[in-house]
Design an enzyme around this catalytic site. Structure first.
Site, short mmCIF file in Angstrom:
data_model
loop_
_atom_site.label_atom_id
_atom_site.label_comp_id
_atom_site.label_asym_id
_atom_site.label_seq_id
_atom_site.Cartn_x
_atom_site.Cartn_y
_atom_site.Cartn_z
N THR A 93 -8.11 -6.37 2.70
CA THR A 93 -6.92 -7.27 3.28
C THR A 93 -7.18 -7.22 4.78
O THR A 93 -6.92 -6.39 5.48
CB THR A 93 -5.79 -6.39 3.05
OG1 THR A 93 -5.44 -6.41 1.59
CG2 THR A 93 -4.62 -7.34 3.43
N LYS A 100 -2.85 -13.03 0.34
CA LYS A 100 -2.98 -11.55 0.14
C LYS A 100 -1.64 -10.92 1.20
O LYS A 100 -0.90 -10.17 0.92
CB LYS A 100 -4.03 -10.96 0.34
CG LYS A 100 -3.87 -9.48 0.50
CD LYS A 100 -3.31 -8.99 -1.00
CE LYS A 100 -3.29 -7.22 -0.84
NZ LYS A 100 -4.29 -6.51 -0.56
N LYS A 124 -0.15 -2.18 8.77
CA LYS A 124 -1.58 -3.21 9.17
C LYS A 124 -1.30 -4.40 8.61
O LYS A 124 -1.17 -5.52 9.33
CB LYS A 124 -2.90 -2.68 9.02
CG LYS A 124 -3.81 -3.42 9.15
CD LYS A 124 -4.51 -4.11 8.09
CE LYS A 124 -5.15 -3.35 6.97
NZ LYS A 124 -5.65 -3.96 5.59
#
Length: 301
Positions: A95, A170, A239
């Protein structure tokens, strides 16, 4: 076909095992050889360096932690791109932001190598069951070539468009994960603060419009039992929501709920919770309200 795999953590190791179980020829690289031993014991080959793996394999999969890890593994004199053969296909399950995916894509095309950003959702159990959602960006003809490999680990596999498209999808998913995590935590802590039984409240929410997959996951698998061994750690959701918020700002939004979620996950990290499961974002809220969301002790009578 030789499949190379770099990044054999919680998700990557399970992907390797599933690929091996389906009869694929898989080679792995890890910084310390000892970490690769469990995979070698179930049939994986081990290669001593990224350049060696890049030269040997037809398809190279990566499943790393951070955008900087992706850039390091792909770029530079010891990276994949410098040593992979012409025609090699790279599939990155990490990701990252779309800028990272586009950067690697541009670098690969110059060297006659193909690259797909293919982040996944579904957690460790999704890998084990072969039911991951895989969101893919890149060139469609390349996607079609590796689709049989993706089908080994994925149940829902979507090609979304040019390089970076998978990463965008995503991050939108992770935005919702972060926001739902915070909202579910706030709701359950408020219930506890007003004296409601946490299990009873959860059961009511599960049959009401307030239900969500995140609510069920966090409370049933982690919070009520007070165990926070990570499926997906706080630091990774922090994150992800930070990267997602950048997308939302670039889309033209000024204020949005993801900003609060980012603050909550940052606070959890700062309180030493970064390696716990993402559901541990509830802990600072519990502390602030002086309550604990947990199962009620069963009476012996």
């Amino acid at each position: 076909m030789k499949i190379g795999f770099i990044g054999t953590g919680v998700m990557g190791s399970r992907m390797v095992k599933r690929l091996l179980n389906q009869g694929n020829n898989v080679y792995v690289y890890t910084r310390t050889k000892e970490k690769a031993r469990p995979l070698q014991e179930v049939g994986a080959g081990y290669l001593e360096s990224i350049p060696e793996l890049a030269r040997e394999c037809d398809v190279i999969c990566t499943c790393l932690s951070m955008p900087a890890d992706v850039i390091e593994v792909y770029s530079g004199s010891k990276g994949i791109l410098e040593h992979a053969r012409h025609g090699t296909i790279c599939v990155d399950f990490t990701t990252v932001g779309p800028e990272t995916s586009k950067l690697i894509f541009e670098q690969t095309t110059k060297g006659g190598i193909s690259y797909l950003d293919a982040p996944v959702s579904g957690g460790p159990e999704g890998v084990e069951n072969g039911t991951l959602t895989i969101m893919v960006g890149g060139e469609e003809h390349v996607f079609e070539r590796v689709l049989p490999i993706l089908k080994v680990i994925g149940g829902t596999i979507e090609f979304l468009g040019p390089a970076g498209s998978g990463s965008i999808a995503k991050l939108i998913n992770q935005y919702l994960v972060a926001v739902h995590s915070l909202a579910a935590s706030e709701a359950m802590v408020a219930g506890a603060a007003y004296g409601l039984d946490s299990e009873q409240l959860l059961n009511l929410l599960k049959v009401s419009y307030g239900d969500s997959k995140i609510l069920r996951r966090h409370m049933e698998e982690y919070v009520l039992d007070r165990q926070f061994e990570p499926g997906g750690a706080v630091k990774y959701v922090h994150k992800d929501v930070r990267l997602a918020n950048q997308l939302f700002e670039e889309a033209g939004m000024g204020e949005f709920t993801g900003q609060l979620a980012q603050q909550a996950f940052q606070q959890a990290e700062e309180k030493g919770l970064k390696d716990l499961d993402m559901s541990a974002v509830i802990l600072p809220l519990e502390n602030a309200c002086d309550v604990v969301v947990m199962k009620k002790a069963k009476s012996k009578h």
